[in-house]
Design an enzyme around this catalytic site. Structure first.
Site, PDB file in Angstrom:
ATOM      1  N   TRP A   6     -15.915 -19.019  10.309  1.00 52.83           N
ATOM      2  CA  TRP A   6     -17.246 -18.428  10.403  1.00 52.83           C
ATOM      3  C   TRP A   6     -17.260 -17.176  11.294  1.00 52.83           C
ATOM      4  O   TRP A   6     -18.078 -16.295  11.101  1.00 52.83           O
ATOM      5  CB  TRP A   6     -18.256 -19.450  10.938  1.00 52.83           C
ATOM      6  CG  TRP A   6     -17.820 -20.145  12.195  1.00 52.83           C
ATOM      7  CD1 TRP A   6     -18.041 -19.737  13.478  1.00 52.83           C
ATOM      8  CD2 TRP A   6     -17.070 -21.356  12.275  1.00 52.83           C
ATOM      9  NE1 TRP A   6     -17.487 -20.605  14.367  1.00 52.83           N
ATOM     10  CE2 TRP A   6     -16.882 -21.632  13.655  1.00 52.83           C
ATOM     11  CE3 TRP A   6     -16.549 -22.250  11.336  1.00 52.83           C
ATOM     12  CZ2 TRP A   6     -16.186 -22.747  14.117  1.00 52.83           C
ATOM     13  CZ3 TRP A   6     -15.853 -23.371  11.791  1.00 52.83           C
ATOM     14  CH2 TRP A   6     -15.674 -23.607  13.166  1.00 52.83           C
ATOM     15  N   LYS A   7     -16.323 -17.081  12.223  1.00 50.52           N
ATOM     16  CA  LYS A   7     -16.268 -15.898  13.093  1.00 50.52           C
ATOM     17  C   LYS A   7     -15.836 -14.667  12.294  1.00 50.52           C
ATOM     18  O   LYS A   7     -16.392 -13.577  12.441  1.00 50.52           O
ATOM     19  CB  LYS A   7     -15.313 -16.143  14.257  1.00 50.52           C
ATOM     20  CG  LYS A   7     -15.776 -17.250  15.186  1.00 50.52           C
ATOM     21  CD  LYS A   7     -14.797 -17.493  16.313  1.00 50.52           C
ATOM     22  CE  LYS A   7     -15.276 -18.636  17.208  1.00 50.52           C
ATOM     23  NZ  LYS A   7     -14.340 -18.884  18.326  1.00 50.52           N
ATOM     24  N   ASP A  18      -3.586  -3.884  12.964  1.00 51.68           N
ATOM     25  CA  ASP A  18      -4.075  -3.492  11.640  1.00 51.68           C
ATOM     26  C   ASP A  18      -4.297  -4.774  10.854  1.00 51.68           C
ATOM     27  O   ASP A  18      -3.339  -5.412  10.411  1.00 51.68           O
ATOM     28  CB  ASP A  18      -3.040  -2.597  10.941  1.00 51.68           C
ATOM     29  CG  ASP A  18      -3.465  -2.174   9.535  1.00 51.68           C
ATOM     30  OD1 ASP A  18      -4.602  -2.459   9.148  1.00 51.68           O
ATOM     31  OD2 ASP A  18      -2.629  -1.568   8.833  1.00 51.68           O
ATOM     32  N   MET A  19      -5.541  -5.176  10.718  1.00 47.95           N
ATOM     33  CA  MET A  19      -5.810  -6.486  10.120  1.00 47.95           C
ATOM     34  C   MET A  19      -6.971  -6.441   9.147  1.00 47.95           C
ATOM     35  O   MET A  19      -7.975  -5.764   9.366  1.00 47.95           O
ATOM     36  CB  MET A  19      -6.113  -7.514  11.212  1.00 47.95           C
ATOM     37  CG  MET A  19      -7.287  -7.162  12.114  1.00 47.95           C
ATOM     38  SD  MET A  19      -7.716  -8.472  13.277  1.00 47.95           S
ATOM     39  CE  MET A  19      -8.621  -9.594  12.200  1.00 47.95           C
ATOM     40  N   HIS A  55       0.817  -1.206   0.000  1.00 48.18           N
ATOM     41  CA  HIS A  55       0.000   0.000   0.000  1.00 48.18           C
ATOM     42  C   HIS A  55       0.851   1.256   0.000  1.00 48.18           C
ATOM     43  O   HIS A  55       0.382   2.341   0.337  1.00 48.18           O
ATOM     44  CB  HIS A  55      -0.956  -0.008   1.195  1.00 48.18           C
ATOM     45  CG  HIS A  55      -2.023  -1.049   1.066  1.00 48.18           C
ATOM     46  ND1 HIS A  55      -1.812  -2.364   1.399  1.00 48.18           N
ATOM     47  CD2 HIS A  55      -3.293  -0.983   0.599  1.00 48.18           C
ATOM     48  CE1 HIS A  55      -2.910  -3.060   1.165  1.00 48.18           C
ATOM     49  NE2 HIS A  55      -3.824  -2.248   0.667  1.00 48.18           N
TER      50      HIS A  55
END
Length: 327
Positions: A225-226, A173-174, A44
């Site tokens: 799924w979480k 930061d994910m 980025h």
């Protein structure tokens, strides 16, 4: 190949001015791009810059546009981004959230019709540098299927949480996918496989091939799924607060633009730095798996990379660097 921060920033600024950015706006945006590469988020920073420049040429990013307050009540404001450069809008809105937080203890700014903010962590560091806890998130185009589904219907909606700390801010930061698409691109550029499966290939098999996952648009959500549920809830939260575009609406365009973001700040004079240090120290007492390994808290390796790149220069992809020099 390595270049200095000043070289990188000056080239970005030169190109942006040629694309009709004002001096001040070019300075801010060039700073963000160069700082992303300085901190090791090359996907980025330099690597993303040619795409950003192309979006400007196509009119998807409007260099002359300015964000403006659309609605406000108490500590909560909604801003209209007017498709101005995403990092410019995000800096302004995080600044506004910081101001509200320092005046009231809390500040919340939602932003609609903006553009890609590049590295979300930029705005977490911004809040932490100002002495605030910062929480921010954005939605994206659909690039991840909901758990149990095949077609992409969710964004990998990045989430940032930053807590100021004198020994080095704690900054998570994910992306909500196991690997961001920028990170997949980075692995692909380097000709490397992912260390763990990051999504599905076009045959529906779990894969460590970054190119195959990018083609299939079937990234794997963190926590299975979480992560799927978290991505959905973030999109609902963003849209409910701002009245902006959801992942569904953004995905009707061929390219990602007109996204929705949120900037939340909390401020208090005493954040119990000694207790934060206890938590970090305790976490790092865990024995590393590898003999030469180490335990890091979120943001620690960013600072380590920053210092190394300040000292030795920023690694750049030579092909992309030459493209920028030729612009």
């Amino acid at each position: 190949m390595r270049v200095t921060f000043r070289e990188l920033k000056n080239e970005f600024k030169r190109v942006l001015i040629s694309l009709s950015f004002t001096e001040a706006k070019a300075e801010l945006c060039a700073e963000v791009f160069a700082a992303n590469s300085l901190d090791g988020v090359y996907s980025h920073g330099l690597n993303r810059f040619p795409v950003f420049a192309q979006y400007v040429r196509e009119g998807l990013v409007r260099p002359d546009a300015e964000p403006e307050l659309a609605a406000g009540k108490g500590l909560i404001e909604t801003w209209e981004g007017n498709l101005a450069p995403g990092m410019y809008n995000a800096r302004i809105c995080m600044d506004r959230a910081i101001t509200l937080a320092k005046e009231n203890g809390l500040g919340c700014v939602s932003l609609r019709n903006t553009n890609h903010w590049m590295r979300g962590g930029t705005y977490g560091w911004q809040a932490a540098d100002a002495g605030c806890i910062g929480i921010c998130t954005t939605n994206t185009t659909a690039n991840m299927p909901p758990w149990g589904g095949v077609e992409p219907r969710l964004g990998n909606n990045p989430l940032v949480i930053a807590i100021p700390h004198n020994d080095g801010h704690v900054v998570l930061d994910m992306a909500i996918s196991q690997f961001s698409f920028g990170k997949l691109q980075e692995y692909e550029f380097n000709g490397e496989q992912l260390p763990v499966p990051g999504g599905y290939d076009e045959k529906g098999s779990l894969s460590t091939d970054p190119a195959a996952i990018s083609r299939s648009m079937r990234a794997l959500p963190v926590g299975f799924w979480k992560g799927s549920g978290l991505s959905l809830v973030l999109d609902v939260l963003l849209t409910a607060l701002s009245g902006g575009r959801s992942v569904r609406d953004i995905s009707t365009d061929k390219k990602e633009t007109g996204v929705t973001q949120l900037f939340l700040c909390l401020h208090r004079e005493d954040l119990h730095a000694d207790l934060i240090r206890e938590i970090l120290d305790y976490t790092k007492t865990s024995a590393p798996v590898e003999p030469e390994g180490a335990i890091y808290y979120p943001g620690e390796q960013t600072l380590k990379t920053r210092r190394d790149n300040e000292k030795n220069g920023i690694p750049v992809n030579e092909e992309i660097w030459n493209r920028v020099l030729a612009m």
